[in-house]
Design an enzyme around this catalytic site. Structure first.
Site, mmCIF file in Angstrom:
data_model
loop_
_atom_site.group_PDB
_atom_site.id
_atom_site.type_symbol
_atom_site.label_atom_id
_atom_site.label_comp_id
_atom_site.label_asym_id
_atom_site.label_seq_id
_atom_site.Cartn_x
_atom_site.Cartn_y
_atom_site.Cartn_z
ATOM 1 N N SER A 102 38.489 21.403 17.413
ATOM 2 C CA SER A 102 39.453 20.302 17.422
ATOM 3 C C SER A 102 40.877 20.838 17.409
ATOM 4 O O SER A 102 41.140 21.947 16.921
ATOM 5 C CB SER A 102 39.242 19.395 16.206
ATOM 6 O OG SER A 102 37.930 18.885 16.197
HETATM 7 N N1 SAM Z 1 34.657 21.658 12.977
HETATM 8 C C1 SAM Z 1 34.499 22.375 14.222
HETATM 9 C C2 SAM Z 1 35.429 23.527 14.375
HETATM 10 O O1 SAM Z 1 36.307 23.721 13.524
HETATM 11 O O2 SAM Z 1 35.255 24.267 15.354
HETATM 12 C C3 SAM Z 1 34.652 21.480 15.428
HETATM 13 C C4 SAM Z 1 33.532 20.630 15.613
HETATM 14 S S1 SAM Z 1 33.187 20.045 17.231
HETATM 15 C C5 SAM Z 1 34.474 18.887 17.501
HETATM 16 C C6 SAM Z 1 31.752 19.084 16.746
HETATM 17 C C7 SAM Z 1 30.574 19.917 16.357
HETATM 18 O O3 SAM Z 1 29.566 19.046 15.845
HETATM 19 C C8 SAM Z 1 29.942 20.660 17.501
HETATM 20 O O4 SAM Z 1 29.850 22.027 17.199
HETATM 21 C C9 SAM Z 1 28.548 20.045 17.625
HETATM 22 O O5 SAM Z 1 27.567 20.965 18.040
HETATM 23 C C10 SAM Z 1 28.315 19.576 16.208
HETATM 24 N N2 SAM Z 1 27.321 18.516 16.057
HETATM 25 C C11 SAM Z 1 27.089 17.440 16.835
HETATM 26 N N3 SAM Z 1 26.099 16.681 16.331
HETATM 27 C C12 SAM Z 1 25.673 17.310 15.194
HETATM 28 C C13 SAM Z 1 24.687 17.027 14.229
HETATM 29 N N4 SAM Z 1 23.898 15.947 14.306
HETATM 30 N N5 SAM Z 1 24.532 17.888 13.200
HETATM 31 C C14 SAM Z 1 25.316 18.992 13.081
HETATM 32 N N6 SAM Z 1 26.277 19.303 13.980
HETATM 33 C C15 SAM Z 1 26.465 18.478 15.022
#
Ligand code: SAM
Length: 201
Positions: free
Chosen positions: A51
């Site tokens: 993000s």
């Molecule tokens: N916080 C992260 C960072 O600092 O890089 C950014 C997160 S990115 C916007 C969203 C993340 O949520 C992705 O890595 C995706 O794989 C993960 N994600 C999506 N659905 C998920 C779930 N049900 N459980 C765990 N992770 C999930």
């Protein structure tokens, strides 16, 4: 970056100090390292994103951390958000759905000495019942059907859950919400996010 965050209204000194100290470039693929401090989201493996700094700051500030909290992050991604949380709270559990991302985030975080933090692989929408309740929960992917019930249930009294909720299952446009454990719900801002992957229960 921190000056820009201040000018955009981030006033939480704990969050600003964390963002000043965590080297964002270490959480990015080498080809994007030069853009690490740009005010935009950037691609990471598995088709996901890290993000934008402003969104990380808004979400972390909205959790109102004082340093003593137990925090859950849903969506570890690169591990950057988890590093920021771990500098603002006492303990962090972060859950990632994609094995490759969970592995690489755990490695980067471990190398940098973040020992108040546990990276888990799995469906974060189910939370971490064995570590609940949480004083603060940060959901960093967009839920299409409202804030996931298991996360709401895992909030401690006085706890805050912050995350994006949108109309469709493919992510995209939605709203960043903050729910307090007493049921008080606020809309913080419009946002775009990758979708929360949801597994059938
Ligand atoms: N916080 C992260 C960072 O600092 O890089 C950014 C997160 S990115 C916007 C969203 C993340 O949520 C992705 O890595 C995706 O794989 C993960 N994600 C999506 N659905 C998920 C779930 N049900 N459980 C765990 N992770 C999930």
């Amino acid at each position: 970056m921190v000056q820009d965050l201040r000018e955009r209204g981030i006033g939480d000194e704990r969050v600003l100090a964390a963002m000043a100290r965590v080297p964002r470039e270490r959480f990015l693929p080498a080809e994007f390292a030069a853009e690490a401090y740009a005010s935009s989201p950037l691609p990471i493996p598995a088709g996901q994103t890290i993000s934008a700094p402003y969104i990380v700051a808004v979400m972390t500030a909205a959790l109102e951390l004082t340093g003593i909290e137990r925090v859950l992050e849903v969506g570890t991604g690169s591990g950057y958000g988890a590093a920021i949380l771990s500098r603002c709270a006492e303990q962090v559990v972060t859950i990632e759905y994609h094995p490759g991302l969970a592995r690489s985030a755990a490695r980067v975080l471990d190398r940098q000495g973040y020992h108040n933090l546990e990276v888990r692989l799995g469906d974060g929408a189910r939370g971490a019942p064995d570590r609940a309740p949480f004083d603060a929960i940060s959901m960093t992917a967009m839920a299409s059907g409202g804030l996931p019930e298991p996360l709401v249930d895992q909030l401690a009294p006085g706890g805050r859950l912050v995350g994006p909720v949108g109309p469709g299952p493919r992510g995209g446009d939605g709203e960043l919400l903050r729910l307090r454990s007493d049921g008080h719900l606020e809309t913080l801002m419009p946002v775009r996010f990758v979708p929360l992957i949801s597994e059938p229960s």
